[in-house]
Design an enzyme around this catalytic site. Structure first.
Site, PDB file in Angstrom:
ATOM      1  N   LYS A   2       0.971  -1.115   0.458  1.00  0.00           N
ATOM      2  CA  LYS A   2       0.313   0.147   0.223  1.00  0.00           C
ATOM      3  C   LYS A   2       0.622   1.260   0.023  1.00  0.00           C
ATOM      4  O   LYS A   2       0.983   2.286  -0.922  1.00  0.00           O
ATOM      5  CB  LYS A   2      -0.501   0.098   1.077  1.00  0.00           C
ATOM      6  CG  LYS A   2      -2.013   1.295   1.290  1.00  0.00           C
ATOM      7  CD  LYS A   2      -3.628   0.482   2.704  1.00  0.00           C
ATOM      8  CE  LYS A   2      -3.163   1.251   3.175  1.00  0.00           C
ATOM      9  NZ  LYS A   2      -3.001   2.414   4.372  1.00  0.00           N
ATOM     10  N   SER A   3       1.664   1.124   1.021  1.00  0.00           N
ATOM     11  CA  SER A   3       2.543   2.826   1.055  1.00  0.00           C
ATOM     12  C   SER A   3       3.516   2.680  -0.265  1.00  0.00           C
ATOM     13  O   SER A   3       3.099   3.563  -1.374  1.00  0.00           O
ATOM     14  CB  SER A   3       3.893   2.607   2.196  1.00  0.00           C
ATOM     15  OG  SER A   3       3.540   1.891   3.118  1.00  0.00           O
ATOM     16  N   ARG A  14       2.683   5.983  -3.576  1.00  0.00           N
ATOM     17  CA  ARG A  14       3.911   6.329  -3.787  1.00  0.00           C
ATOM     18  C   ARG A  14       4.285   6.571  -5.511  1.00  0.00           C
ATOM     19  O   ARG A  14       5.313   7.310  -5.696  1.00  0.00           O
ATOM     20  CB  ARG A  14       4.726   6.310  -2.792  1.00  0.00           C
ATOM     21  CG  ARG A  14       5.252   6.766  -1.074  1.00  0.00           C
ATOM     22  CD  ARG A  14       5.874   6.045  -0.148  1.00  0.00           C
ATOM     23  NE  ARG A  14       6.166   6.418   1.063  1.00  0.00           N
ATOM     24  CZ  ARG A  14       4.926   6.412   2.082  1.00  0.00           C
ATOM     25  NH1 ARG A  14       4.704   5.485   0.877  1.00  0.00           N
ATOM     26  NH2 ARG A  14       4.775   7.017   3.265  1.00  0.00           N
ATOM     27  N   GLY A  44      -4.917   8.437   5.167  1.00  0.00           N
ATOM     28  CA  GLY A  44      -4.104   8.892   6.036  1.00  0.00           C
ATOM     29  C   GLY A  44      -3.521   9.492   5.415  1.00  0.00           C
ATOM     30  O   GLY A  44      -2.470  10.649   4.969  1.00  0.00           O
ATOM     31  N   ARG A  62      -8.295  12.996  12.674  1.00  0.00           N
ATOM     32  CA  ARG A  62      -6.599  12.328  12.770  1.00  0.00           C
ATOM     33  C   ARG A  62      -6.088  13.497  12.967  1.00  0.00           C
ATOM     34  O   ARG A  62      -6.333  14.758  12.030  1.00  0.00           O
ATOM     35  CB  ARG A  62      -6.740  11.696  11.328  1.00  0.00           C
ATOM     36  CG  ARG A  62      -6.531  10.061  12.203  1.00  0.00           C
ATOM     37  CD  ARG A  62      -6.869   9.460  10.227  1.00  0.00           C
ATOM     38  NE  ARG A  62      -5.616   8.812  10.605  1.00  0.00           N
ATOM     39  CZ  ARG A  62      -4.608   7.485  10.074  1.00  0.00           C
ATOM     40  NH1 ARG A  62      -5.892   6.715   9.008  1.00  0.00           N
ATOM     41  NH2 ARG A  62      -3.837   7.099   9.770  1.00  0.00           N
ATOM     42  N   GLN A 120       4.826   9.487   7.537  1.00  0.00           N
ATOM     43  CA  GLN A 120       3.772  10.002   6.618  1.00  0.00           C
ATOM     44  C   GLN A 120       4.397  11.278   6.706  1.00  0.00           C
ATOM     45  O   GLN A 120       4.647  12.051   5.716  1.00  0.00           O
ATOM     46  CB  GLN A 120       2.658   9.798   7.339  1.00  0.00           C
ATOM     47  CG  GLN A 120       1.859   8.600   6.802  1.00  0.00           C
ATOM     48  CD  GLN A 120       0.346   8.339   7.096  1.00  0.00           C
ATOM     49  OE1 GLN A 120       0.521   9.344   8.174  1.00  0.00           O
ATOM     50  NE2 GLN A 120       0.318   7.022   7.095  1.00  0.00           N
ATOM     51  N   ASP A 133       1.858  -0.880  11.441  1.00  0.00           N
ATOM     52  CA  ASP A 133       0.729  -1.266  11.518  1.00  0.00           C
ATOM     53  C   ASP A 133       0.372  -2.907  11.409  1.00  0.00           C
ATOM     54  O   ASP A 133      -1.394  -3.537  11.956  1.00  0.00           O
ATOM     55  CB  ASP A 133       0.208  -1.399   9.851  1.00  0.00           C
ATOM     56  CG  ASP A 133       0.114   0.550   9.870  1.00  0.00           C
ATOM     57  OD1 ASP A 133      -0.309   0.622  10.536  1.00  0.00           O
ATOM     58  OD2 ASP A 133       0.864   0.621   8.392  1.00  0.00           O
ATOM     59  N   LYS A 145      -4.702   6.557  14.945  1.00  0.00           N
ATOM     60  CA  LYS A 145      -5.525   4.948  13.399  1.00  0.00           C
ATOM     61  C   LYS A 145      -6.199   5.878  13.167  1.00  0.00           C
ATOM     62  O   LYS A 145      -6.801   6.777  13.296  1.00  0.00           O
ATOM     63  CB  LYS A 145      -3.999   4.329  13.969  1.00  0.00           C
ATOM     64  CG  LYS A 145      -3.459   3.704  13.693  1.00  0.00           C
ATOM     65  CD  LYS A 145      -2.290   4.395  12.573  1.00  0.00           C
ATOM     66  CE  LYS A 145      -0.302   3.829  12.335  1.00  0.00           C
ATOM     67  NZ  LYS A 145       0.108   3.998  11.267  1.00  0.00           N
ATOM     68  N   ARG A 188      -6.590   2.270  18.174  1.00  0.00           N
ATOM     69  CA  ARG A 188      -6.457   0.302  17.918  1.00  0.00           C
ATOM     70  C   ARG A 188      -6.291  -0.091  19.155  1.00  0.00           C
ATOM     71  O   ARG A 188      -6.436  -1.516  19.212  1.00  0.00           O
ATOM     72  CB  ARG A 188      -5.367   0.488  17.187  1.00  0.00           C
ATOM     73  CG  ARG A 188      -6.256   0.461  15.595  1.00  0.00           C
ATOM     74  CD  ARG A 188      -4.533  -0.038  14.394  1.00  0.00           C
ATOM     75  NE  ARG A 188      -5.346   0.315  13.114  1.00  0.00           N
ATOM     76  CZ  ARG A 188      -4.736   0.608  11.873  1.00  0.00           C
ATOM     77  NH1 ARG A 188      -3.162   1.025  12.191  1.00  0.00           N
ATOM     78  NH2 ARG A 188      -5.210   0.534  10.752  1.00  0.00           N
TER      79      ARG A 188
END
Length: 428
Positions: free
Chosen positions: A20-21, A25, A92, A120, A168, A314, A341, A345
């Site tokens: 995902k990251s 990007r 996010g 957030r 982030q 995560d 998050k 969590r």
């Protein structure tokens, strides 16, 4: 939704979706590069599709075929003003990195998201960007979305000591630094995932990394690339834990990303006595990838804290589940970041697993988990958080005394739309 319960174990091979990251990007760098970027094994989940939607609104031509995403870059100065606010949904990563990308443009932008995004904290990004000369503010002057970014501001270099360990925040500053005059220096509090730094080099840019210090110069140009995104270790983590805790299991996960800033869960599994082997490792997209093999194991409790936390932040919800099936007490600490998050969590993990029979005490910065405990049928909720939802499905695999009903199961599609199908494919 009624979750899958199965005490027979999971056997087989799967390829988890793209990281995902890196998917986020790859679109971002492709958009500000010159020429064409071709991305394979892109994560086609809500969050990353939201990033595509945002860049299309900013004038970037992006084509989507069954096999690949093709981004026609606009160059470093080619983004255009969107016709309306950019709605990034639940992501996010998108909102925070876009704040850096858009901080020095010659147009105004408003970025908003869903109700989770609106809660957030954004000052952690906004304050350093303002220090660089950006003008932006949250709703009614607060730090919360919608975020309004005022254009036509010149950004200046900065030396910044990060108060929190956040990839982030770091990435947002790096994206802003690429538009600033001079060299920006960032000192990390702890090492965090470094996909942005590696992707700068992959797209032909320059960045210096020396321990916890990063140096990046403004005014760089990037060249479009062809790339294959490795599988997301955060998605693989659910199957790693499933394989370890369901009796009679053996699962092979192919083409999993093995970036050392992301593989803290491997270290924890080793500490707990689990069977996890990495084989067939190779370089993909400049990153290590390989096959991860896990088998059901007898586990023991451990202590998790310090500089390993950013390497598995995560994965903590599913690591907590793993700990419920280990003999003895597991302590997770230094993880207060979990409170900000998609949901809190720490509380979500304790509340929902305790409903199922776990013995978990939440703390200010983590969890105390006493194992080994059997898990039972219950009605549970994801709180709209994809990682909580997937963790609860893995927990349900151990239930023998009835059904587990999951409220807000649709949250899983944020990062893993085929998650439930992949679980079913491994059933004996």
């Amino acid at each position: 939704m009624k979750l899958i319960t199965n005490k027979q174990g999971l056997v087989g091979e799967i390829t988890v979706p793209g990281d995902k990251s890196m998917s986020h990007r790859s679109i971002m760098f492709g958009a500000i590069a010159e020429g064409k970027t071709v991305i394979r094994h892109f994560l086609r989940a809500d969050d990353c599709l939201g990033t595509i939607k945002a860049f299309k609104a900013l004038g970037v031509k992006i084509e989507e075929t069954d096999e690949e995403i093709i981004v026609h870059g606009t160059g470093s100065d080619g983004l255009k003003q969107a016709e309306g606010p950019l709605d990034i949904g639940n992501s996010g990563t998108t909102i925070r990195l876009m704040m850096g990308i858009l901080a020095g443009r010659d147009f105004d932008t408003v970025i908003l998201g869903d109700e989770s995004i609106a809660k957030r904290p954004m000052n952690r990004v906004m304050l350093p960007l303002q220090e660089m000369g950006a003008k932006m503010h949250g709703k009614d002057g607060s730090e919360f979305a919608p975020i309004s970014i005022i254009g036509n501001q010149s950004l200046k270099r900065m030396e910044y000591h990060m108060p929190v360990a956040s990839a982030q925040v770091k990435s947002a500053i790096i994206f802003a630094a690429l538009q600033a005059e001079g060299e920006t220096i960032i000192h990390e509090k702890e090492k965090t995932r470094d996909h942005t730094e590696h992707m700068i080099r992959q797209f032909g840019g320059e960045i210096e990394m020396d321990g916890l210090t990063i140096r990046v110069k403004g005014g760089q140009k990037f060249i479009g690339q062809e790339m294959t995104v490795p599988g997301d270790v955060s998605s693989a983590a659910f199957f790693i834990v499933a394989g370890l805790i369901t009796p009679g299991s053996e699962i092979e996960l192919t083409h999993v990303g093995l970036n050392p800033t992301r593989t803290g869960i491997f270290d924890v599994v080793e500490q707990m006595g689990g069977s996890l082997v990495v084989k067939d490792s190779s370089r993909s997209t400049g990153k290590l990838a390989g096959t991860v093999v896990v088998k059901s194991s007898e586990l023991k409790g451990t202590e998790i804290g310090g500089d390993i936390i950013p390497r598995l932040i995560d994965e903590i919800p599913v690591i907590a589940l793993l700990a419920t099936q280990a003999e003895g007490t597991t302590i997770i600490k230094d993880a207060a970041e979990l409170k900000v998050k998609e949901t809190n969590r720490i509380d979500a993990v304790a509340n929902e697993l305790n409903k199922m029979g776990a013995d978990i005490t939440p703390t200010e910065d983590g969890l105390i988990i006493r194992g080994k405990t059997p898990l039972h049928a219950a009605n549970v909720t994801s709180y709209g958080d994809h990682r909580i939802g997937m963790m609860l499905q893995i927990a349900a695999l151990l239930v023998e005394d009835g059904d587990v009903e999951l409220d807000r199961a649709e949250a899983v599609s944020v990062s893993y739309p085929t998650f439930f199908e992949d679980i079913r494919s491994l059933l004996k």
